[in-house]
Design a protein around this motif. Sequence first.
Motif, short mmCIF file in Angstrom:
data_model
loop_
_atom_site.label_atom_id
_atom_site.label_comp_id
_atom_site.label_asym_id
_atom_site.label_seq_id
_atom_site.Cartn_x
_atom_site.Cartn_y
_atom_site.Cartn_z
N TRP A 21 40.41 -26.09 -17.16
CA TRP A 21 39.44 -25.96 -18.25
C TRP A 21 40.15 -25.73 -19.59
N TYR A 26 33.21 -27.82 -18.22
CA TYR A 26 32.18 -28.85 -18.21
C TYR A 26 31.82 -29.16 -16.76
N CYS A 27 30.65 -29.75 -16.56
CA CYS A 27 30.20 -30.08 -15.22
C CYS A 27 30.92 -31.35 -14.74
N GLU A 33 28.17 -29.79 -20.89
CA GLU A 33 28.90 -28.60 -21.30
C GLU A 33 28.03 -27.35 -21.33
N SER A 34 26.75 -27.48 -20.94
CA SER A 34 25.86 -26.32 -20.87
C SER A 34 26.08 -25.61 -19.53
N VAL A 35 27.12 -24.81 -19.47
CA VAL A 35 27.57 -24.20 -18.21
C VAL A 35 27.62 -22.70 -18.37
N TYR A 38 28.40 -18.23 -12.58
CA TYR A 38 27.37 -18.09 -11.55
C TYR A 38 28.02 -17.53 -10.27
N TYR A 47 30.28 -21.77 -11.23
CA TYR A 47 29.53 -22.09 -12.44
C TYR A 47 28.23 -22.78 -12.08
N CYS A 49 25.51 -25.55 -13.89
CA CYS A 49 25.25 -26.48 -14.98
C CYS A 49 23.75 -26.48 -15.28
N LYS A 50 23.39 -26.19 -16.51
CA LYS A 50 21.98 -26.14 -16.89
C LYS A 50 21.37 -27.53 -17.06
N THR A 55 25.79 -26.44 -8.94
CA THR A 55 26.84 -25.43 -9.01
C THR A 55 28.19 -26.07 -8.66
#
Length: 293
Positions: A21, A26-27, A33-35, A38, A47, A49-50, A55
């Motif tokens: 990273w 990132y997913c 990139e909305s991570v 988790y 992680y 990802c929204k 995950t």
Amino acid sequence: MPIKTFVSERRAANLLAQIRWRDGVYCPRCRGESVIRYGSYRVFQRYLCKDCDRTFNDQTGTVFEHSAIALRKWFLAVYTYIRFNTSLRQLDVEIDVSYKTIYRRVQRFLRALDAPRPHLEGPVEIDEFYVKAGLKGRERDGWSRSRGLSTRGRGTYTADKPPVFILADRGTGKQYVIPAKAANESTIRLLLADRKQESITVYTDGFRAYDPLNEDDAFDREYVVHGDGEYVDGDVHVNTCESHASLARRWLSPHRGVSKDRLTPYLRAFQLRREVFRKPGQQALKTILETAL
């Protein structure tokens, strides 16, 4: 050697996350990139990802995923393989992992290595050598294996003696090892196509495949004829290429015959070894991992 990384799974996981990273999390599935963090998976950060609601962890999408073997063992395996050209049979003993498992994972690592991208500044030495590489291993429903013909002289890919070109850019000090299907004019022009200047000085030997460069304004070819006992004429020589070729042959020799279908990954590993040759252990390990992640 980075001993601490090889004895601690958490250190190995932290190094993987740091390199994986380095440009931000990132997913690996949707590249979003909305991570958010988790939880965790063993010693690895997990992680969410929204964007796609999936995950993943630090290993997902890398050459080290889906393995029950400790990450620190794989780091030791790829480090010693690249740094010291350790055989897979020896790694079987050192890290206590079966040969087939090591072979599959190392081959996966080699396939992930980037191809060399020469951006030539010049002047450039170019030379070629030939490797005896046949069909190592027994093919299913086929004849027994062939490790290359014992013919002398120049060869071709179809004749189980593929050419390998060496490019030594004196402007940047970099050397490139690139296998080819044939040693002809079109291959040579393709290798010399990516250059900073329209016209570039090229040093070769007397091989006739380089003769068309004499009539091209894009190249200023100078050469020595080894058959006449001429090896150096001032700055005109291909000694750097020949030295690099001898190192490449030595790299291939412990593997006791390389299949021509897998010659490219082996030579990419050799190219990586030359890049980390003078680097300290921890920095060399980071460079090795960066090329495959």
